[in-house]
Design a protein around this motif. Structure first.
Motif, PDB file in Angstrom:
ATOM      1  N   ASN A  33       0.859  -1.176   0.000  1.00 42.55           N
ATOM      2  CA  ASN A  33       0.000   0.000   0.000  1.00 42.55           C
ATOM      3  C   ASN A  33       0.898   1.230   0.000  1.00 42.55           C
ATOM      4  N   LEU A  34       0.383   2.313  -0.492  1.00 41.14           N
ATOM      5  CA  LEU A  34       1.152   3.549  -0.620  1.00 41.14           C
ATOM      6  C   LEU A  34       0.397   4.676   0.048  1.00 41.14           C
ATOM      7  N   TYR A  35       1.136   5.586   0.678  1.00 38.94           N
ATOM      8  CA  TYR A  35       0.500   6.541   1.565  1.00 38.94           C
ATOM      9  C   TYR A  35       0.743   8.009   1.207  1.00 38.94           C
ATOM     10  N   GLN A  36       1.751   8.260   0.368  1.00 38.58           N
ATOM     11  CA  GLN A  36       2.122   9.635   0.055  1.00 38.58           C
ATOM     12  C   GLN A  36       1.564  10.038  -1.304  1.00 38.58           C
ATOM     13  N   SER A  37       1.094  11.254  -1.400  1.00 37.44           N
ATOM     14  CA  SER A  37       0.478  11.695  -2.647  1.00 37.44           C
ATOM     15  C   SER A  37       1.456  11.677  -3.808  1.00 37.44           C
ATOM     16  N   ASP A  38       2.753  11.911  -3.552  1.00 37.58           N
ATOM     17  CA  ASP A  38       3.711  11.938  -4.656  1.00 37.58           C
ATOM     18  C   ASP A  38       4.058  10.542  -5.163  1.00 37.58           C
ATOM     19  N   GLU A  39       3.520   9.517  -4.527  1.00 40.43           N
ATOM     20  CA  GLU A  39       3.704   8.152  -5.017  1.00 40.43           C
ATOM     21  C   GLU A  39       2.630   7.757  -6.033  1.00 40.43           C
ATOM     22  N   TYR A  40       1.626   8.620  -6.203  1.00 35.81           N
ATOM     23  CA  TYR A  40       0.500   8.314  -7.082  1.00 35.81           C
ATOM     24  C   TYR A  40       0.661   9.014  -8.425  1.00 35.81           C
ATOM     25  N   HIS A  41       0.332   8.279  -9.487  1.00 36.70           N
ATOM     26  CA  HIS A  41       0.609   8.769 -10.835  1.00 36.70           C
ATOM     27  C   HIS A  41      -0.606   9.388 -11.514  1.00 36.70           C
ATOM     28  N   TYR A  42      -1.780   8.967 -11.116  1.00 40.25           N
ATOM     29  CA  TYR A  42      -2.985   9.415 -11.800  1.00 40.25           C
ATOM     30  C   TYR A  42      -3.997   9.915 -10.765  1.00 40.25           C
ATOM     31  N   TRP A  43      -4.723  10.962 -11.158  1.00 40.50           N
ATOM     32  CA  TRP A  43      -5.672  11.585 -10.245  1.00 40.50           C
ATOM     33  C   TRP A  43      -6.980  11.888 -10.967  1.00 40.50           C
ATOM     34  N   GLY A  44      -8.069  11.790 -10.224  1.00 44.83           N
ATOM     35  CA  GLY A  44      -9.346  12.252 -10.730  1.00 44.83           C
ATOM     36  C   GLY A  44      -9.495  13.740 -10.507  1.00 44.83           C
TER      37      GLY A  44
END
Length: 127
Positions: A107-118
């Motif tokens: 699981n990932l917790y930091q926003s900068d680890e996410y590549h795509y956003w709604g």
């Protein structure tokens, strides 16, 4: 191209329930972690909950544990956030996010680890 589209936000009273949905397209998401973040006015974006798309392991922020439930439908490629016992402090724009390359357990917790956003959906809880 991965696309995430949130729905289900609205204006509710404290103590009410609400379910957010995030329709995901553009991938099979078999190697992804999906999450809900939120951002209240004047505050930083914070993670609410995340789920490993294959393994189903979940993470919840302390502030929502026991009140919110994250789930996914792998056939419909849809992410959900069931919110119960809503509080005024839950008022925020809620964002769906996806991170690729996570494997079946992480699981990932930091926003900068996410590549795509709604684009986000507003949730307003009145007292």
């Amino acid at each position: 191209q991965v696309q995430l589209v949130e729905s289900g936000g609205g204006l509710v009273q404290a103590g009410d329930s609400l379910r957010l949905s995030c329709s995901a397209s553009g991938s099979t998401f078999n190697n992804y972690v999906m999450a809900w973040f939120r951002q209240a006015p004047g505050k930083d974006r914070e993670i609410v909950a995340s789920i490993n798309w294959i393994g189903g392991t979940t993470f919840y922020a302390h502030s929502v544990k026991g009140r919110f439930t994250i789930s996914r439908d792998r056939v419909k490629n849809t992410l959900y956030l069931q919110m119960s016992s809503l509080k005024v402090e839950d008022t925020a724009v809620y964002y769906c996010a996806a991170a690729r390359g996570a494997g079946p357990v992480r699981n990932l917790y930091q926003s900068d680890e996410y590549h795509y956003w709604g684009q986000g959906t507003q949730v307003t809880v009145s007292s």
